[in-house]
Write an enzyme that holds these catalytic residues in place. Sequence first.
Site, PDB file in Angstrom:
ATOM      1  N   ASP A  83       1.997   1.300   2.054  1.00  0.00           N
ATOM      2  CA  ASP A  83       2.448   1.019   1.335  1.00  0.00           C
ATOM      3  C   ASP A  83       3.677   1.461   2.393  1.00  0.00           C
ATOM      4  O   ASP A  83       3.710   2.303   2.331  1.00  0.00           O
ATOM      5  CB  ASP A  83       3.599   0.736   0.709  1.00  0.00           C
TER       6      ASP A  83
ATOM      7  N   ASP B 183       0.618  -6.821   0.170  1.00  0.00           N
ATOM      8  CA  ASP B 183       1.284  -7.722  -0.865  1.00  0.00           C
ATOM      9  C   ASP B 183       2.225  -8.551  -1.220  1.00  0.00           C
ATOM     10  O   ASP B 183       2.222  -9.360  -1.748  1.00  0.00           O
ATOM     11  CB  ASP B 183       2.567  -6.184  -1.485  1.00  0.00           C
TER      12      ASP B 183
END
Length: 160
Positions: free
Chosen positions: A115, A134
């Site tokens: 991320d 995501d």
Amino acid sequence: MRLIFWAGFWTFLLDQATKYIVVHQLDLITRQQIDVVPPFLTFQMAWNRGVNFGLGAGFDMRWVLIGIALAISVAVLVWLQRTGGTPKIHIAAGLLIGGALGNVVDRVLYGAVADFINMSWYGFDNPYAFNVADVAIFAGALGLAFLPDGRPPASKPKRA
């Protein structure tokens, strides 16, 4: 089904390309943070071993989460194979599946999901990071939940 494939393919490719460019080419692994448009957009390295917001990161859930992502992807494909759906539903399914597979590849290669996108605002310092996969999973799930599936609504039985 072709639309699901292409939406998933491009989603997966965009996710993996952005991760490669930001994490490896811009060397976010070493730098840990790159201010892009502070405070609105910052690249901040985070390895997510859990689910959303790092929940469950203290447990070794890598293979369980890979299995869940693959099972959900197959279930969505089987569901749409049986019920059909509109082009918008197929795009939503492709987004969800492409994003899920992007995060599966991260878990296989790195043991965690990479991320790096962090968005904050003046006076609000967001501690969480996310990635393209995501966003695609979230958008795809919303689409599957709320877009009309193209079938006529079931009629209610009349009272006698």
